[in-house]
Design a protein around this motif. Structure first.
Motif, PDB file in Angstrom:
ATOM      1  N   LYS A   2       0.919  -1.103   0.012  1.00 17.42           N
ATOM      2  CA  LYS A   2       0.087  -0.096  -0.064  1.00 17.42           C
ATOM      3  C   LYS A   2       0.913   1.148   0.053  1.00 17.42           C
ATOM      4  N   TYR A  13      -1.155   7.050   1.208  1.00 15.08           N
ATOM      5  CA  TYR A  13      -2.531   7.676   1.109  1.00 15.08           C
ATOM      6  C   TYR A  13      -3.452   6.491   1.308  1.00 15.08           C
ATOM      7  N   ASP A  14      -3.275   5.395   0.846  1.00 16.82           N
ATOM      8  CA  ASP A  14      -3.861   4.186   0.828  1.00 16.82           C
ATOM      9  C   ASP A  14      -4.222   3.740   2.435  1.00 16.82           C
ATOM     10  N   LYS A  15      -2.975   3.896   3.007  1.00 20.88           N
ATOM     11  CA  LYS A  15      -3.181   3.531   4.584  1.00 20.88           C
ATOM     12  C   LYS A  15      -3.861   4.475   5.291  1.00 20.88           C
ATOM     13  N   ARG A  16      -3.911   5.912   4.937  1.00 20.59           N
ATOM     14  CA  ARG A  16      -4.736   6.784   5.535  1.00 20.59           C
ATOM     15  C   ARG A  16      -6.018   6.445   5.354  1.00 20.59           C
ATOM     16  N   GLN A  17      -6.350   5.988   4.019  1.00 20.94           N
ATOM     17  CA  GLN A  17      -7.646   5.819   3.529  1.00 20.94           C
ATOM     18  C   GLN A  17      -8.300   4.815   4.538  1.00 20.94           C
ATOM     19  N   SER A  18      -7.501   3.803   4.682  1.00 24.71           N
ATOM     20  CA  SER A  18      -8.262   2.404   5.580  1.00 24.71           C
ATOM     21  C   SER A  18      -8.022   2.868   6.756  1.00 24.71           C
ATOM     22  N   ALA A  72      -9.125   5.728   7.912  1.00 21.68           N
ATOM     23  CA  ALA A  72     -10.189   6.608   8.064  1.00 21.68           C
ATOM     24  C   ALA A  72     -11.284   5.973   7.893  1.00 21.68           C
ATOM     25  N   GLU A  73     -11.503   4.794   7.053  1.00 20.81           N
ATOM     26  CA  GLU A  73     -12.508   4.017   6.918  1.00 20.81           C
ATOM     27  C   GLU A  73     -12.874   3.072   8.373  1.00 20.81           C
ATOM     28  N   ARG A  74     -11.687   2.771   8.773  1.00 22.48           N
ATOM     29  CA  ARG A  74     -12.040   1.777   9.696  1.00 22.48           C
ATOM     30  C   ARG A  74     -12.473   2.738  11.001  1.00 22.48           C
TER      31      ARG A  74
END
Length: 171
Positions: free
Chosen positions: A137, A140-145, A147-149
Motif C-alpha cells: 500500500k 495515502y492508501d493507509k490513511r484511507q483504510s 479513516a474507513e476503519r
C-alpha cells in the motif's frame, strides 16, 4: 482401529489455536489472496511455538529452486533446550502442493506482488502458516483504510447507542 490408535486420536489437539498474527502486514499490504501452508520445523521449534514465542514481523516468503521458503521468521530458542536447540531466524521450508506453488509463483512473477505471513496457528496438532499474496500500500492508501476503519467504528457505536435507547452524542 486398535486401542493405541484411539488413544493417539483422542490425545491430538482438535481445532485451530492461534499462535501469532501479523497485524502490521494487513496495514502495510493489500491482501489479494490467502494460502495455508505447512512448515518444516525441528523439535525445539515446536516447543517454542506451543509457548507462543514467535514473531512474524520481519518475515516473508520467497521462491528458491522451485520451493517456497520462509525468511526472517523468528522462533525464540527453547529455554530448556540443549545443544540440539535451533537457530531463531533460520530459513524454513513451506509445505505446499506443486500446483499451489506454481500458481503462487506465476502471480508473484507478474510483478508488484509478494508473499507475507499473516498468521501462524496449530490446526489439529499441525503447525500452519497463513500466507497472503499481497501488494504494498502507498501512504495515502493507509490513511484511507484508517479513516474507513474509524468511520465504521463510529457507525457501530451510534447503532449500539440507538439500539440501547440512549440519546446520540451531538458535536
Amino acid at each position: 482401529m486398535s486401542v493405541t490408535d484411539r488413544e493417539v486420536v483422542a490425545s491430538r489437539e482438535v481445532g485451530r489455536k492461534l499462535i501469532a498474527s501479523n497485524k502490521k502486514a494487513r496495514h502495510d499490504y493489500a491482501i489479494l489472496k490467502t494460502f495455508e501452508a505447512g512448515i518444516v520445523l525441528v523439535g525445539t521449534e515446536v516447543k517454542s511455538l506451543r509457548a507462543g514465542r514467535v514473531s512474524l514481523v520481519d518475515a516473508f516468503a520467497h521462491e528458491h529452486d522451485g520451493e517456497i521458503l520462509m525468511y526472517g521468521l523468528h522462533i525464540a530458542e527453547y529455554g530448556y533446550g540443549t545443544w540440539t536447540n535451533h537457530q531463531p531466524r533460520r530459513t524454513r521450508k513451506l509445505l505446499l502442493r506443486r500446483v499451489e506453488i506454481d500458481r503462487i509463483l506465476e502471480k508473484v512473477r507478474e510483478g508488484g506482488l509478494t508473499l507475507v505471513p499473516l498468521s501462524m496457528y496449530f490446526e489439529n496438532g499441525w503447525a500452519k502458516v497463513e500466507l497472503g499474496l499481497a501488494r504494498g500500500k502507498r501512504s495515502y492508501d493507509k490513511r484511507q483504510s484508517l479513516a474507513e476503519r474509524d468511520a465504521n467504528r463510529e457507525i457501530a457505536r451510534e447503532m449500539s447507542r440507538h439500539l440501547k435507547g440512549m440519546p446520540g452524542q451531538r458535536k
